[in-house]
Design an enzyme around this catalytic site. Structure first.
Site, PDB file in Angstrom:
ATOM      1  N   SER A  90       0.809  -1.218   0.000  1.00 56.70           N
ATOM      2  CA  SER A  90       0.000   0.000   0.000  1.00 56.70           C
ATOM      3  C   SER A  90       0.845   1.273   0.000  1.00 56.70           C
ATOM      4  CB  SER A  90      -0.938   0.007   1.212  1.00 56.70           C
ATOM      5  OG  SER A  90      -0.198  -0.133   2.423  1.00 56.70           O
ATOM      6  N   GLY A 126      -2.027  -4.330   1.193  1.00 61.53           N
ATOM      7  CA  GLY A 126      -2.163  -5.550   1.986  1.00 61.53           C
ATOM      8  C   GLY A 126      -1.179  -6.637   1.638  1.00 61.53           C
ATOM      9  N   ASN A 130       3.802  -5.261   5.850  1.00 59.92           N
ATOM     10  CA  ASN A 130       2.647  -6.047   6.284  1.00 59.92           C
ATOM     11  C   ASN A 130       3.059  -7.327   7.007  1.00 59.92           C
ATOM     12  OD1 ASN A 130       0.405  -4.414   5.368  1.00 59.92           O
ATOM     13  ND2 ASN A 130       1.059  -4.892   3.297  1.00 59.92           N
ATOM     14  N   ASP A 132      -5.250   7.363   9.136  1.00 62.20           N
ATOM     15  CA  ASP A 132      -4.949   6.114   9.847  1.00 62.20           C
ATOM     16  C   ASP A 132      -3.610   6.167  10.582  1.00 62.20           C
ATOM     17  OD1 ASP A 132      -2.995   5.809   7.893  1.00 62.20           O
ATOM     18  OD2 ASP A 132      -3.900   4.041   6.972  1.00 62.20           O
ATOM     19  N   HIS A 146      -0.093   5.495   6.869  1.00 58.13           N
ATOM     20  CA  HIS A 146       0.302   5.716   5.480  1.00 58.13           C
ATOM     21  C   HIS A 146       0.610   7.190   5.226  1.00 58.13           C
ATOM     22  CE1 HIS A 146      -1.979   1.916   5.297  1.00 58.13           C
ATOM     23  NE2 HIS A 146      -1.159   1.614   4.305  1.00 58.13           N
TER      24      HIS A 146
END
Length: 212
Positions: free
Chosen positions: A38, A75, A106, A187, A190
């Site tokens: 991502s 992801g 991840n 979030d 990112h």
């Protein structure tokens, strides 16, 4: 008269040919494959704000004709990246001049065993090396909440693999961005557009040097 006309045409053709060969050859655009998760894909951003888009704009502005292909999948773990590498390479119209490999975040967030991350990245780098595609390996760092033992196993993966496969290393992809909240989306994981710009500024010299 006919001879003069014929001579004139022949002279014109010769001059045109000479002019053609005198023109500098236009450099073919370099193809950069941004292969990651991502952070590469541009999660939460507009298409022109993503890492590949901003890097491409920076390269062109710097006088390096280049196209940066966005092969980021939100992801993705290192295992998922390993599984789709051949498919992505086969789908390109040309062999990449450079791959920016950005995977592992991840794996870390899911607490996967560092040995698995190492094995997957090792396989990806090995495949790219076999195909003689230069690589910049973007490093990642484990979150402190995972504990020092995990950090001690995870963090050194990138430097050791870059050395093993003669790849260039950008030690930490999020350098200068984490933990600055103003450079992250809601979030707080990112990068936002400004954060991506800092990432691009940091990695740009390494990318430019690899393409020149």
């Amino acid at each position: 008269m006919k001879r003069l006309v014929a001579y004139g045409w022949a002279l014109a053709i010769l001059q045109a040919v000479a002019l053609l060969f005198a023109q500098p050859a236009f450099a073919k655009d370099k193809l950069v494959l941004a292969f990651g998760d991502s952070l590469t894909a541009g999660y939460g951003l507009k298409p022109n704000e993503s890492f590949p888009a901003q890097l491409q704009a920076a390269l062109i502005k710097g006088g390096i004709p280049a196209r940066v292909h966005n092969a980021g999948v939100s992801g993705d773990t290192s295992a998922a990246g390993r599984g789709r590498l051949a498919f992505v390479l086969a789908g390109l119209k040309a062999k990449p001049d450079l791959v920016i490999l950005e995977l592992g975040a991840n794996d870390m967030l899911r607490g996967l065993k560092p040995d698995q991350t190492r094995a997957n990245l090792d396989a990806i780098l090995g495949e790219l090396r076999k195909r003689r595609i230069p690589v910049i390996l973007a490093g990642m760092r484990a979150s402190p909440n995972l504990g020092k033992p995990y950090q001690a196993q995870f963090d050194p993966i990138f430097a050791s693999l870059a050395k093993k496969h003669s790849a260039k290393l950008y030690p930490f992809f999020m350098n200068g961005v984490t933990p600055n909240r103003s450079l992250l989306i809601a979030d707080q994981m990112h990068p936002n557009a400004k954060g991506v710009a800092i990432i691009v500024k940091g990695i740009y010299p390494l990318v430019a040097a690899a393409l020149r």
